[in-house]
Each structure stands twice: as C-alpha cells, then as structure tokens.
Design a protein around this motif. Structure first.
Motif, PDB file in Angstrom:
ATOM      1  N   GLN A 119       0.971  -1.180   0.024  1.00  0.00           N
ATOM      2  CA  GLN A 119       0.145   0.048  -0.021  1.00  0.00           C
ATOM      3  C   GLN A 119       0.784   1.441  -0.035  1.00  0.00           C
ATOM      4  OE1 GLN A 119      -0.427   2.227   2.676  1.00  0.00           O
ATOM      5  NE2 GLN A 119      -1.829   3.593   1.554  1.00  0.00           N
TER       6      GLN A 119
ATOM      7  N   ALA B 276      -3.531  -5.235  -5.395  1.00  0.00           N
ATOM      8  CA  ALA B 276      -2.786  -5.421  -4.136  1.00  0.00           C
ATOM      9  C   ALA B 276      -2.684  -6.481  -3.500  1.00  0.00           C
ATOM     10  CB  ALA B 276      -2.962  -4.155  -3.381  1.00  0.00           C
TER      11      ALA B 276
ATOM     12  N   THR C 102       0.222   8.181   1.510  1.00  0.00           N
ATOM     13  CA  THR C 102      -1.263   8.499   1.077  1.00  0.00           C
ATOM     14  C   THR C 102      -1.823   9.419   2.065  1.00  0.00           C
ATOM     15  OG1 THR C 102      -1.178   6.290   0.328  1.00  0.00           O
ATOM     16  CG2 THR C 102      -3.430   7.121   0.698  1.00  0.00           C
TER      17      THR C 102
ATOM     18  N   PHE D 243      -6.814   4.643   0.575  1.00  0.00           N
ATOM     19  CA  PHE D 243      -7.900   3.576   1.297  1.00  0.00           C
ATOM     20  C   PHE D 243      -9.154   4.556   1.447  1.00  0.00           C
ATOM     21  CE2 PHE D 243      -6.485   5.853   5.038  1.00  0.00           C
ATOM     22  CZ  PHE D 243      -5.219   5.847   5.032  1.00  0.00           C
TER      23      PHE D 243
ATOM     24  N   LEU E 121      -6.898  -3.749   7.601  1.00  0.00           N
ATOM     25  CA  LEU E 121      -6.088  -4.066   6.397  1.00  0.00           C
ATOM     26  C   LEU E 121      -5.518  -5.504   6.727  1.00  0.00           C
ATOM     27  CD1 LEU E 121      -4.564  -0.998   4.502  1.00  0.00           C
ATOM     28  CD2 LEU E 121      -6.440  -2.208   3.983  1.00  0.00           C
TER      29      LEU E 121
ATOM     30  N   TRP F  23      -7.059  -2.155  -4.985  1.00  0.00           N
ATOM     31  CA  TRP F  23      -6.703  -3.056  -3.650  1.00  0.00           C
ATOM     32  C   TRP F  23      -6.920  -4.510  -3.881  1.00  0.00           C
ATOM     33  CZ3 TRP F  23      -4.524  -2.224   0.364  1.00  0.00           C
ATOM     34  CH2 TRP F  23      -4.437  -0.873   1.199  1.00  0.00           C
TER      35      TRP F  23
ATOM     36  N   ILE G 253      -1.389   3.582  -2.516  1.00  0.00           N
ATOM     37  CA  ILE G 253      -3.000   3.292  -2.814  1.00  0.00           C
ATOM     38  C   ILE G 253      -3.846   4.054  -1.874  1.00  0.00           C
ATOM     39  CG2 ILE G 253      -4.639   1.370  -2.965  1.00  0.00           C
ATOM     40  CD1 ILE G 253      -1.900  -0.608  -3.460  1.00  0.00           C
TER      41      ILE G 253
END
Length: 441
Positions: free
Chosen positions: A218, A243, A392, A225, A406, A240, A223
C-alpha cells in the motif's frame, strides 16, 4: 517495521508578485525593509532543549554522536536532554507540565499525535529566519512531510530514514543451486524465486520469502484507502484487489505460512533469516543491527523489489520526524538543534553509521555504511538507489486503525479462511464504520 510515529509537513515557499496598472513607480524599499544578509545569532544564555524520541529511533550512543556532541560543538550554550519515549509517555509529561521542546514521530501517527495533544507548531517562520534550505530534500520526501503533518505548513523535519532492500541468504541459494536475486527485480519475479526455495530438506523446512505485511505494498504504490470528498472507503477498488493478489502471491506458496508463520510477523521472520531457514526477507536498515551480531550468516542484498506499474519506486519515507512543540519556550534553540542534525557533516556521519540520509545529495549517499567494517563487501549501495514513494493522505483516520483493518482482512485471505472478495468486502464495511465513527467525534 512497527509504526511508532512521528511528524512532518512539506514546505514549499511561494512568493506571489502582484502587478500594478498605475503609472507611478513604486517607492524603493527602505534600508529597514531590505532583507538582512545576516543569519540571526542565538543568545549566549544557557538553554536546555528536551527531545522526546524512542530508543528505536535513536540509541543513547546515537543521541550523543549525532545530536548532543555536534550541537555542543556548534552551540556550547545548548544542552540536550533526551526523554526516552520507550520509558516515558507523552500524555503523562503533558499532565505534569513537562512538555518536550521536540517530539519525534513516524509519518503515520505524526499529524494525529501532534493535533490530539495540541502540540502542532508552524516551523516555516523559523525555516525562513535561519535560511534552512528545504530544496536539499527530495521532492517526494517533502510531499510526504506535508501529508504526514496534515496542515498547510511544515510541522517537522526528518532526521534520517530507514532504507529498504531485499536481503538474501547465499547459503540457501547455493544449497539448492538457485541463482542469487538480481538488482531491479519486480515482486512477481521474487515470488517465482521464492517458490523454488520453499521446500523441506533433511527434515528442515526452508521458506522462500518474507515481504512484510500488506501495508508495505500500500505504501509503495500510494494506494488510497478512502475518498475524503465523499467520506467513503475505497477498499473495494481494483487497486486494492490487485494489491491483495500480488502480495498474496508472496504468501500463498505451499509451505510458506505454516506453524509459527501462519500470519506475517516481522520479528519471527528476522529470527528465521538469522537462523538460516528463510532465504529472502524484504526489510529495512534496522535489520543491519541484528546482522552485526550474526556473523555466521552468509548474506547480501539487492534493491528492494519494485512494482511493474511503479518502476524505480521503493518504500515511502520511514523517518523519525522531529517537531518543535507549540508550547516550547526555546523554539529558536530547538530549531538550531534540528538544523545541526541536518547539516551535511552530521548527515555524513549518520550515513557512515548506517542511517540513510533524507537529503538528495548523491555524494552523501555514497557514504552509506562505510563506517560499518563488519559489512565490508556487502552491497549496501542497494539501499540508496530507489526513489521514495509518496505518503497516502489519511486526514482524520489514524494510521494504526487503518492498518488493523487491512491486516485482519489480508491475513484471513492468505491462509484461506476467506476468499478475496469476501475479505475486501468485510474490510470495506469496517473502514466505512471507522470513517463514520471518526466523523461523529
């Protein structure tokens, strides 16, 4: 690596020139209006600067070598007092009226910690006052600092960063006659290599790879969320799904997640690497401290594996971010401490000792690890070659809470307790609940 936390914010100073349509020429600035060419001098009065940082960020020896001694040499009136965050807790210090002048956090918890305890301080006026050159940092590092702090001003400066690489055990590769990893490998290539190395031989179970938890991919691919314009989770996105599939390929190799290794655990896998049963581990420079005491391991390293959609990108800034607190009564002295830590001289010493600089100077980077005689001949330069990923935005969502969601979903997926779509849908529901809980507060 554990995400403790720490702070910082990007800075980019822009001067806007406003045009005039009038015909009169503007008056020339007076002598008082002209900027001074002299950097202000700190008062000669004795002053103590209290720095709160964990032992993992700075050992006692490092505090002396990289902070106290260089500061004393340059500013003999400044005394450094270290508060070990591993022993003292910030809320307790605040309650006792003993707020540190500088606190260290990693990027994830930095902004939320400072905001929660009302410690946020805009460091940009001091940066301007003492002419600290922020262009010495890489653009990616500055952007991450800004995002981490959660403000439109710089709230901290990075001391160094933990750098990443793919460590490998030469003896295991030699045992099974498999060629060593190469520089510039991609994650799918590493997974194929790991399949060949995960086997049992003479009753010993060998495992091919430990890439760390789902948070690493991530961070590498930045990426998102959550969509903060709609306050909705994004965990059901194609990004996701890809990933989880890519990272899952590192773990779903038969024999890789058995017994003590059912779920990702950095500590257990570092021990397995040192004990000679793990062939490869994607890890950070702190692992070097462990390898110093394990001369029996025949190891080396190559560049951290990359994603084909983001070639040349490694991990994000993983730095103790040093922030001056709003309540500090010695802000100027505190800033000059940070300025000293980030001087070329101190950064070069850190590099030689195995702490990666956050400065973009290639000459500095070439010094990495040169003071570590026990690592002569090792490819330490692998840790200096990739660019930082950009953090991010997390806004009001605590980094730790997001990571729990996660990790729970990914761990269930890799041991086949649930399928990919169910894992992501469950995580998406939990993320939306977390968002709503935070918005109600």
């Amino acid at each position: 690596m554990k995400k403790l936390s720490v702070v910082s914010l990007a800075l980019c100073f822009t001067v806007s020139l406003v045009g005039c349509n009038g015909t009169e020429k503007p008056a020339a600035p007076t002598a008082q209006e002209k900027p001074s060419d002299t950097i202000p001098e700190l008062s000669k009065d004795k002053v103590t600067v209290k720095i709160m940082a964990s032992g993992g960020m700075f050992s006692d020896d490092e505090v002396k070598k990289y902070i106290a001694d260089p500061v004393a040499k340059k500013y003999p009136q400044i005394t450094i007092e270290r508060i070990n965050a591993s022993a003292s807790k910030l809320p307790e210090l605040i309650s006792a009226g003993e707020i540190p002048d500088i606190v260290a956090n990693y990027p994830g918890p930095m902004g939320s910690n400072l905001a929660e305890y009302k410690l946020l301080f805009n460091m940009e006026p001091l940066i301007k006052k003492y002419r600290f050159d922020t262009s010495r940092f890489s653009p990616e590092a500055l952007e991450t600092l800004k995002i981490a702090g959660g403000q439109d001003y710089l709230a901290g400066l990075p001391a160094y960063t933990n750098s990443f690489a793919l460590f490998y055990n030469k003896d295991i590769f030699d045992k099974f006659a498999i060629p060593y990893p190469k520089e510039g490998m991609y994650w799918d290539e590493v997974a194929e290599l790991a399949k060949k190395l995960t086997r049992t031989d003479n009753g010993v179970a060998y495992r091919g790879i430990f890439p760390d938890g789902i948070g690493r991919i991530q961070q590498q691919l930045s990426i998102p969320f959550a969509d903060f314009s709609s306050n909705k989770s994004l965990l059901m996105s194609d990004q996701w799904k890809e990933a989880f599939q890519l990272w899952g390929a590192q773990f779903k190799i038969p024999g890789l997640t058995e017994g003590d290794f059912k779920v990702p655990n950095a500590g257990k896998n570092q021990t397995a690497f040192v004990n000679g049963t793990l062939a490869m581990i994607a890890s950070h420079s702190n692992l070097l401290n462990t390898l110093k005491t394990a001369p029996q391991i025949n190891w080396d390293m190559v560049t951290y594996p990359q994603h084909r959609k983001a070639p040349g990108i490694g991990q994000r800034l993983d730095s103790p971010i040093l922030s001056i607190t709003e309540q500090s009564k010695v802000k100027d002295a505190a800033f000059l401490v940070l300025d000293t830590i980030l001087s070329d001289e101190v950064q070069a010493e850190m590099m030689r000792g195995g702490r990666m600089t956050v400065l973009k100077d290639e000459k500095l980077k070439s010094e990495f690890g040169k003071g570590l005689k026990e690592f002569e001949g090792k490819n330490l330069a692998a840790m200096t070659k990739l660019k930082f990923a950009v953090m991010t935005p997390f806004k009001y969502l605590p980094d730790g809470d997001v990571d729990k969601i996660l990790t729970k979903a990914f761990n269930a997926y890799i041991v086949d307790e649930t399928d990919l779509n169910t894992a992501l849908r469950t995580a998406d529901e939990e993320m939306n609940k977390l968002i709503q809980d935070k918005l109600r507060k």
